[in-house]
Design a protein around this motif. Structure first.
Motif, mmCIF file in Angstrom:
data_model
loop_
_atom_site.group_PDB
_atom_site.id
_atom_site.type_symbol
_atom_site.label_atom_id
_atom_site.label_comp_id
_atom_site.label_asym_id
_atom_site.label_seq_id
_atom_site.Cartn_x
_atom_site.Cartn_y
_atom_site.Cartn_z
ATOM 1 N N THR A 99 0.999 -0.977 0.190
ATOM 2 C CA THR A 99 -0.012 -0.275 -0.206
ATOM 3 C C THR A 99 1.372 1.547 -0.247
ATOM 4 O O THR A 99 2.051 1.317 0.508
ATOM 5 C CB THR A 99 -0.642 0.224 0.818
ATOM 6 O OG1 THR A 99 -0.363 0.085 2.344
ATOM 7 C CG2 THR A 99 -1.830 -0.948 1.617
ATOM 8 N N TRP A 100 0.640 2.356 -0.026
ATOM 9 C CA TRP A 100 1.014 3.255 -0.393
ATOM 10 C C TRP A 100 1.261 4.194 0.750
ATOM 11 O O TRP A 100 -0.049 4.074 1.265
ATOM 12 C CB TRP A 100 0.711 4.359 -1.307
ATOM 13 C CG TRP A 100 1.338 4.418 -2.536
ATOM 14 C CD1 TRP A 100 -0.279 3.650 -3.513
ATOM 15 C CD2 TRP A 100 1.955 5.034 -3.838
ATOM 16 N NE1 TRP A 100 0.505 4.859 -4.876
ATOM 17 C CE2 TRP A 100 1.532 3.849 -5.196
ATOM 18 C CE3 TRP A 100 3.500 5.114 -2.987
ATOM 19 C CZ2 TRP A 100 2.578 4.890 -6.175
ATOM 20 C CZ3 TRP A 100 4.448 5.228 -3.822
ATOM 21 C CH2 TRP A 100 4.182 5.476 -5.077
ATOM 22 N N LEU A 133 5.980 13.859 -2.328
ATOM 23 C CA LEU A 133 5.035 14.485 -2.316
ATOM 24 C C LEU A 133 5.168 15.751 -2.094
ATOM 25 O O LEU A 133 3.934 16.160 -2.581
ATOM 26 C CB LEU A 133 4.785 13.752 -0.534
ATOM 27 C CG LEU A 133 4.337 12.604 -0.123
ATOM 28 C CD1 LEU A 133 4.236 12.457 0.843
ATOM 29 C CD2 LEU A 133 3.049 11.810 -1.078
ATOM 30 N N GLN A 134 6.145 16.414 -1.982
ATOM 31 C CA GLN A 134 6.514 17.636 -2.533
ATOM 32 C C GLN A 134 6.199 17.620 -3.903
ATOM 33 O O GLN A 134 5.436 19.696 -4.293
ATOM 34 C CB GLN A 134 7.729 18.094 -1.741
ATOM 35 C CG GLN A 134 8.038 17.897 -0.846
ATOM 36 C CD GLN A 134 9.850 17.899 -0.302
ATOM 37 O OE1 GLN A 134 10.458 18.013 -1.205
ATOM 38 N NE2 GLN A 134 9.885 18.432 1.119
ATOM 39 N N SER A 220 -0.519 9.623 -5.676
ATOM 40 C CA SER A 220 0.589 8.326 -6.122
ATOM 41 C C SER A 220 -0.054 8.090 -7.853
ATOM 42 O O SER A 220 0.403 7.147 -7.892
ATOM 43 C CB SER A 220 -0.635 6.489 -5.356
ATOM 44 O OG SER A 220 -2.029 7.437 -6.018
ATOM 45 N N SER A 221 -0.025 9.450 -8.021
ATOM 46 C CA SER A 221 0.079 9.686 -9.536
ATOM 47 C C SER A 221 1.856 9.114 -10.031
ATOM 48 O O SER A 221 2.146 9.326 -9.383
ATOM 49 C CB SER A 221 -0.340 10.945 -9.862
ATOM 50 O OG SER A 221 -0.117 11.059 -11.174
ATOM 51 N N PRO A 222 1.311 8.243 -11.198
ATOM 52 C CA PRO A 222 2.513 7.813 -11.627
ATOM 53 C C PRO A 222 3.263 9.735 -12.448
ATOM 54 O O PRO A 222 4.454 9.320 -12.298
ATOM 55 C CB PRO A 222 1.710 7.227 -12.841
ATOM 56 C CG PRO A 222 0.608 6.800 -12.780
ATOM 57 C CD PRO A 222 0.192 7.900 -11.938
ATOM 58 N N ASP A 223 2.498 10.555 -12.413
ATOM 59 C CA ASP A 223 3.390 11.533 -12.399
ATOM 60 C C ASP A 223 4.810 12.247 -11.108
ATOM 61 O O ASP A 223 6.019 12.496 -12.157
ATOM 62 C CB ASP A 223 2.883 12.259 -12.752
ATOM 63 C CG ASP A 223 2.113 13.234 -13.501
ATOM 64 O OD1 ASP A 223 1.859 12.547 -14.697
ATOM 65 O OD2 ASP A 223 0.923 13.679 -14.238
ATOM 66 N N THR A 243 7.867 11.696 0.927
ATOM 67 C CA THR A 243 8.022 11.067 -0.262
ATOM 68 C C THR A 243 7.212 9.751 0.857
ATOM 69 O O THR A 243 6.690 9.533 1.980
ATOM 70 C CB THR A 243 8.889 9.873 -0.576
ATOM 71 O OG1 THR A 243 9.576 8.806 0.699
ATOM 72 C CG2 THR A 243 10.158 10.783 -0.939
ATOM 73 N N TRP A 244 6.516 8.802 -0.058
ATOM 74 C CA TRP A 244 5.364 7.932 0.228
ATOM 75 C C TRP A 244 6.135 6.741 -0.394
ATOM 76 O O TRP A 244 6.280 7.388 -1.533
ATOM 77 C CB TRP A 244 4.558 8.108 0.657
ATOM 78 C CG TRP A 244 3.909 8.068 -0.425
ATOM 79 C CD1 TRP A 244 3.443 8.586 -1.602
ATOM 80 C CD2 TRP A 244 2.274 7.944 -0.101
ATOM 81 N NE1 TRP A 244 2.562 8.625 -2.235
ATOM 82 C CE2 TRP A 244 1.525 8.677 -1.567
ATOM 83 C CE3 TRP A 244 1.109 7.724 0.372
ATOM 84 C CZ2 TRP A 244 0.104 8.676 -1.842
ATOM 85 C CZ3 TRP A 244 -0.824 7.801 -0.310
ATOM 86 C CH2 TRP A 244 -1.169 8.688 -0.737
ATOM 87 N N HIS A 245 5.766 5.426 -0.154
ATOM 88 C CA HIS A 245 6.459 4.415 -1.254
ATOM 89 C C HIS A 245 5.487 3.302 -0.798
ATOM 90 O O HIS A 245 4.374 2.924 0.142
ATOM 91 C CB HIS A 245 7.685 3.550 -0.062
ATOM 92 C CG HIS A 245 7.958 3.017 0.763
ATOM 93 N ND1 HIS A 245 7.313 4.230 2.305
ATOM 94 C CD2 HIS A 245 7.915 2.507 1.833
ATOM 95 C CE1 HIS A 245 7.855 3.415 3.601
ATOM 96 N NE2 HIS A 245 7.414 2.190 3.256
#
Length: 276
Positions: A99-100, A133-134, A220-223, A243-245
Motif C-alpha cells: 500500500t502507499w 509528496l512535495q 500516487s499519480s505516476p507523474d 515521500t511515501w512508498h
C-alpha cells in the motif's frame, strides 16, 4: 539517467523530480566528514538514495544511517540478534507492505528516515515505488493549498498495532498529523498523507471523505513516482517526511528478505561529525 559528479562520489539521478543512485562510496568502510556532508546534501536534494551491492552487516547498516539521522529504537519491532536497532523482515512470515504509506505515523514526529538492506530478493519483480509528496503538493491549486493548511489526518496511534504479526486491536489511541508538512530541514512544503488515514479533521465527514480520496489518488499519480528493482546487498534510504512508498506485490510466494533501520531527527542540535 543523468549523471552529476560530486567528488568523491557520483550521483546518478533516477528521474527529473527526485531519486538517485550513489556510486563511489563504500559504506562498509569509515566515511570521512566531507563525504558524509556530500551524502547528506544528496539526500536532501534527491530524497531517495540507492547504494548498490554494499552487503552491509547490521553494525554497518546502523553506522550508515547514523550519517543522516539518529538510529531509532522501535518499541514494538522484532529486533535482529546481531544489533538491537536493526529489524529483520521476511515477507513470507511478516506480510507485504503493498500500500502507499509513510512509516511511523503512530509517532509525532514521524521517522525522518527509513532504510533497507536487501538480503534475498525475487528472481523477477518485487520492486519498490516512491512518490514525491512535495512535487504532488506543488501541483495543487493555490485555493486548495489554503484549504489544506487547516486540515489534519487521523491515524492509529498505538505502536503495538505496527508490530510484526500484530492483530491491530482497536485501543482508541489516535495520532493527528497535518496533511501539509513543512520539511524541517529544507523548509519546503509537501503533502503528508497515507492510505492508513481514517479521517480528516477541520472539515465535515462528507467533505473529508472526498478530500481524502482525492489526495490519496493525486499523491500516487505516476507523474510523481520512481521505481527501483533490487539485488542482494543493495541498500536504500529515503526521506520519510517528503515521500511515501509502495512495495509492489507481483512476485507471488517468492522470497523477499531484508533488514530495516529507522532514523529520527536528533533531539539536540545538528548531527555531530561521524566516522573519520
Amino acid at each position: 539517467m543523468t549523471t552529476t559528479a560530486v567528488t568523491p562520489l557520483t550521483v546518478h539521478r533516477a528521474g527529473p523530480r527526485f531519486g538517485a543512485e550513489i556510486t563511489g562510496v563504500d559504506l562498509t568502510a569509515p566515511v570521512d566528514e566531507a563525504t558524509a556532508a556530500a551524502l547528506r546534501q544528496a539526500f536532501l536534494d534527491h530524497k531517495v538514495l540507492v547504494f548498490r551491492g554494499q552487503h552491509l552487516t547490521p553494525d554497518q547498516h546502523v553506522a550508515a544511517v547514523s550519517l543522516f539521522a539518529e538510529p531509532f529504537d522501535h518499541p514494538t519491532a522484532v529486533k535482529d540478534p546481531a544489533h538491537p536497532l536493526v529489524y529483520p523482515y521476511d515477507v513470507r512470515h511478516t506480510g507485504k507492505a503493498s500500500t502507499w504509506h509513510i512509516g511511523g505515523l503512530w509517532r509525532d514526529p514521524v521517522f525522518a528516515i527509513e532504510s533497507l538492506t536487501y538480503e534475498v530478493v525475487p528472481e523477477l519483480g518485487g520492486h519498490t515505488l516512491w512518490a514525491d509528496l512535495q512535487a504532488a503538493y506543488d501541483d495543487l491549486s493555490e485555493p486548495f493549498k489554503v484549504l489544506l493548511e487547516s486540515v489534519s489526518a487521523v491515524y492509529d496511534g498505538n505502536a503495538e498495532n505496527y508490530a510484526q504479526g500484530s492483530r491491530k486491536t482497536a485501543t482508541g489511541t489516535i495520532t493527528e498529523h497535518p496533511v501539509v508538512l513543512t520539511h524541517p530541514d529544507t523548509g519546503r512544503k509537501g503533502l503528508f498523507i497515507s492510505t492508513s488515514a481514517t479521517r480528516l479533521t477541520g472539515v465535515t465527514p462528507a467533505e473529508g471523505k472526498v478530500l481524502l480520496d482525492h489526495l490519496l489518488r493525486h499523491a500516487s499519480s505516476p507523474d510523481y513516482t520512481i521505481r527501483f528493482g533490487w539485488r542482494p546487498g543493495d541498500f536504500v534510504l529515503w526521506d520519510n517526511r517528503a515521500t511515501w512508498h509502495y512495495a509492489v506485490d507481483d512476485y507471488g510466494d517468492g522470497a523477499r528478505v531484508y533488514r530495516k533501520v529507522i532514523g529520527v531527527a536528533p533531539e539536540t542540535g545538528p548531527l555531530p561529525e561521524r566516522r573519520s
